[in-house]
Structure formats: structure tokens, C-alpha cells
Design an enzyme around this catalytic site. Structure first.
Site, PDB file in Angstrom:
ATOM      1  N   LYS A   5       0.844  -1.201   0.000  1.00  0.00           N
ATOM      2  CA  LYS A   5       0.000   0.000   0.000  1.00  0.00           C
ATOM      3  C   LYS A   5       0.882   1.254   0.000  1.00  0.00           C
ATOM      4  CE  LYS A   5      -0.426  -0.469   5.044  1.00  0.00           C
ATOM      5  NZ  LYS A   5      -1.333  -0.910   6.133  1.00  0.00           N
ATOM      6  N   TYR A  26      16.992  28.699  10.841  1.00  0.00           N
ATOM      7  CA  TYR A  26      16.037  29.740  11.244  1.00  0.00           C
ATOM      8  C   TYR A  26      15.977  29.893  12.758  1.00  0.00           C
ATOM      9  CZ  TYR A  26      14.414  29.197   6.454  1.00  0.00           C
ATOM     10  OH  TYR A  26      14.336  29.140   5.098  1.00  0.00           O
TER      11      TYR A  26
HETATM   12  C1  LIG Z   1      -0.624  -1.970   6.781  1.00  0.00           C
HETATM   13  C2  LIG Z   1      -1.225  -3.301   7.068  1.00  0.00           C
HETATM   14  C3  LIG Z   1      -0.432  -4.460   7.112  1.00  0.00           C
HETATM   15  C4  LIG Z   1       1.091  -4.419   7.055  1.00  0.00           C
HETATM   16  O1  LIG Z   1       1.586  -3.921   8.287  1.00  0.00           O
HETATM   17  P1  LIG Z   1       3.148  -3.910   8.630  1.00  0.00           P
HETATM   18  O2  LIG Z   1       3.220  -3.462  10.043  1.00  0.00           O
HETATM   19  O3  LIG Z   1       3.781  -2.924   7.724  1.00  0.00           O
HETATM   20  O4  LIG Z   1       3.659  -5.275   8.397  1.00  0.00           O
HETATM   21  C5  LIG Z   1      -1.067  -5.676   7.219  1.00  0.00           C
HETATM   22  N1  LIG Z   1      -2.413  -5.761   7.336  1.00  0.00           N
HETATM   23  C6  LIG Z   1      -3.205  -4.671   7.335  1.00  0.00           C
HETATM   24  C7  LIG Z   1      -4.676  -4.833   7.486  1.00  0.00           C
HETATM   25  C8  LIG Z   1      -2.644  -3.406   7.224  1.00  0.00           C
HETATM   26  O5  LIG Z   1      -3.424  -2.315   7.260  1.00  0.00           O
END
Ligand SMILES: *Cc1c(COP(=O)(O)O)cnc(C)c1O
Length: 352
Positions: A34, A243
Site C-alpha cells: 500500500k 532559522y
Molecule cells: C498496513 C497493514 C499491514 C502491514 O503492516 P506492517 O506493520 O507494515 O507489516 C497488514 N495488514 C493490514 C490490514 C494493514 O493495514
């Protein structure tokens, strides 16, 4: 050349996939790509993982699923969309050959496909069907092929919520005897065999993040962000850098200014808490602005103009960086912007 460089080491990714595969026992590995592969490029990441044996992937958004389908070309990958779908999106789901993860009774009722994937909430209280909605789902007579849930405290193996979520998940998956089951993301894989079921969904561990959000020496860094030295300057006691009062030199100092900043994904609050890697040593980061970072090289050899300093990678570890700025390693990766030049590195030249 004043641009930062983000190298994505696909061989390190493959190595991490192997580590996860060993840890997962015999469970199928469905990489989570994702947010454009945690900011590192879902296409190249998924294609390399395909060669390592992955055949199914999770994304969050419909658009991510469509883009990944395109990127995978003719590969017959199963792409699951964690968001499911909204009314009116059915055609796009079908056109891209995506599998929506069903999170509500409305989605389950509207589903017309041949392999339903159900997400039950067992204690995270984000998205997902309630466990007591299972009876209503069963009445629909869907051809359920996979039941998933997500752990909320898996980075802490001693947390009592892990066991509670596991028990709830076991009770709900038993109601769908023909379906496979999936509970573990990266951290859950290392909680033990009970948590692994038929399929695991690793994201961060594939990119080198440790399952406990501390560095794991068996995993390799996939993202390496480096920035060139643009200038070296000497400070007198009382001189300030950046800054306002971002940093004031307590004594005579020599600093190097690097061509990267928060617009490249480095956090402004990393000033005074994080380090860069230069000439084989960790050096303090004093100030972070949008395009420039100042580091303390008072006790270092003089760097060459254009010499690259590592800001994230095999020496400046993702989990250490995240802990220093009090965030999740996931946030550090997904913040890496597109301004840095991207290079995909791998030993074998055979590209799909
Ligand atoms: C993002 C997500 C994962 C992966 O999580 P990680 O901590 O990056 O391994 C797996 N299952 C769901 C439902 C997620 O939202």
C-alpha cells in the site's frame, strides 16, 4: 549535483522476503505494498517479490490496486484492496481484476464475485465487520475464501490484547470452515505459530523494519537516502544555524551543509536527535530546513564537495531514526518524497 539520492536495494528486499518466509513457517506470504510500496515504488517492489515467490499482494486504496495491476502487466497476481469498495466502484474493481476486502455488511451484500475476503475487527477498532455480524454474513451464503483480522499491539509480545484478539479471531474464523485465515502483519509473524494461520501480510519487515520496531540484525535496509555535502563552514561560539534559534554553537565548530531537508522526507524535529553517516562515522544533525541539513563535523576529516552522507540506510537504521523522532518506521518511509533521485539497485540484470 545537489540532489539527494534514494537508492532502493531490491536484493535487500529479496533477502528480507527470505527472512520473513523462514519466520512464517509454511504460511503464504502476501506482501503489503500500500501507499506505493511504503513510498518505495509498488511496481518494482511487487515485481521483485513475484520473482521471489509472492503471488498475492495487499493495497489499501482502489487507485493503488489499479496502478499495481498496470505495473504487473501480464502477471496473474491476486491484488486485494483493504478498503473494499464503495457503491459505484464495482466496475473498476472488476476491470482491474481486484479483490475487495469486505469490511461492512453493506459491502458483503453488494459483493458479486466468486471468492469473498472478509475482514473482522477483533479489537483494533478501525475498519472491519463486527464479530457479532458473522451470522448475518453467513446468511448471505457468500463463497468465502479468506477471513482476515489485524492486530493492534503485536509489536509488544507481552501485551494482553494479542491473546484476546487471537481468541476472537479463532472463534470467528471457525464459522467459515472452508476459508483460509490471516491475522499477522509483520510483527504478528514473530508472535508465534498460533498467530500465523494460512497467510501472513508483511509490510515493514520486507523493507527492513524490525518486528519489534527496534533494529533486527537479520533484516537489511531497503531504502538508502543520501545527500551531498554542498558547503563546509566554520562557526564561532554563539553563531546560530538555520532559522530562529534552531541551533547555536556553544564553541567553535565546523559544520557541513547537506542537500536534503524536510521536503525530502527528513523530519524537522530530527535536529538535535538524529545523526548522519559520513566517512564511516555517525555525526550529529544540528538543523533541518526544507532543503538543507547542517551536520557537525568538528571532529571529522574534511569532506569533499559533493561527497554523499547517509541519512537513512544500512548505517542510519530505520527503526533508530523513527524512535529518535518518536514516530513509527512506517511514517519515516512513507514520508520520503519524490524529490530525491530514485535508483533501483539489484545485482541481477534480469528485469521483468
Ligand atoms: C498496513 C497493514 C499491514 C502491514 O503492516 P506492517 O506493520 O507494515 O507489516 C497488514 N495488514 C493490514 C490490514 C494493514 O493495514
Amino acid at each position: 549535483m545537489s540532489r539527494a539520492c534514494l537508492t532502493i536495494d531490491l536484493d535487500a528486499l529479496a533477502h528480507n522476503y527470505g527472512v520473513v518466509r523462514t519466520a512464517a513457517g509454511g504460511a503464504e506470504i502476501s506482501p503489503v505494498v500500500k501507499a506505493d510500496g511504503y513510498g518505495l515504488g509498488a511496481g518494482p517492489i511487487a515485481r521483485r517479490l513475484w520473482r521471489e515467490g509472492a503471488h498475492s499482494y495487499f493495497v489499501a486504496r482502489l487507485e493503488e490496486g489499479e496502478a499495481l495491476r498496470e505495473e504487473l502487466g501480464g502477471l496473474e497476481a491476486d491484488i486485494l484492496v483493504l478498503d473494499g469498495f464503495q457503491p459505484g466502484e464495482e466496475e473498476r474493481i472488476d476491470a482491474a481484476g481486484l479483490t475487495p476486502v469486505l469490511n461492512t455488511l453493506e459491502q458483503a451484500r453488494a459483493y458479486r464475485g466468486s471468492g469473498a475476503v472478509l475482514h473482522f475487527d477483533t479489537g483494533m477498532n478501525r475498519i472491519g465487520l463486527a464479530v457479532d455480524e458473522a451470522a448475518s454474513v453467513i446468511e448471505l451464503g457468500l463463497p468465502v475464501r479468506l477471513v482476515i483480522s489485524h492486530l493492534s499491539a503485536a509489536v509488544d509480545p507481552g501485551h494482553p490484547r494479542n491473546g484476546r484478539q487471537l481468541a476472537r479471531f479463532e472463534s470467528v474464523r471457525r464459522l467459515f470452515p472452508g476459508a483460509r485465515a490471516s491475522l499477522a502483519a509483520s510483527a504478528g509473524i514473530w508472535l508465534g505459530e498460533d498467530y500465523r494461520f494460512d497467510l501472513v501480510r508483511p509490510g515493514i519487515s520486507l523493507f527492513g523494519g524490525g518486528p519489534r520496531e527496534v533494529p533486527d540484525p537479520t533484516l537489511r535496509a531497503v531504502a538508502r537516502l543520501e545527500a551531498p555535502v554542498l558547503q563546509v563552514r566554520d562557526l564561532s561560539a554563539g553563531d546560530s544555524v538555520g532559522y530562529g534559534d534552531m541551533f547555536t554553537a556553544p564553541h567553535e565548530m565546523r559544520i557541513a551543509v547537506l542537500g536534503a531537508g524536510y521536503a525530502d522526507g527528513m523530519l524537522r524535529r530530527g535536529a538535535g536527535r538524529t545523526q548522519a553517516w559520513l566517512n564511516g562515522a555517525a555525526v550529529p544533525i544540528l538543523a533541518v530546513t526544507m532543503d538543507l541539513i547542517a551536520i557537525d563535523i568538528t571532529s571529522q576529516p574534511e569532506p569533499r564537495h559533493g561527497q554523499m552522507a547517509e541519512l537513512l540506510g544500512p548505517n542510519i537504521l530505520l527503526d533508530d531514526l523513527a524512535a529518535a523522532v518518536e514516530t513509527a518506521p512506517h511514517e519515516c518511509l512513507t514520508r520520503l518524497s519524490t524529490r530525491a533521485q530514485r535508483v533501483y539497485a539489484e545485482r541481477s540484470a534480469i528485469l521483468l
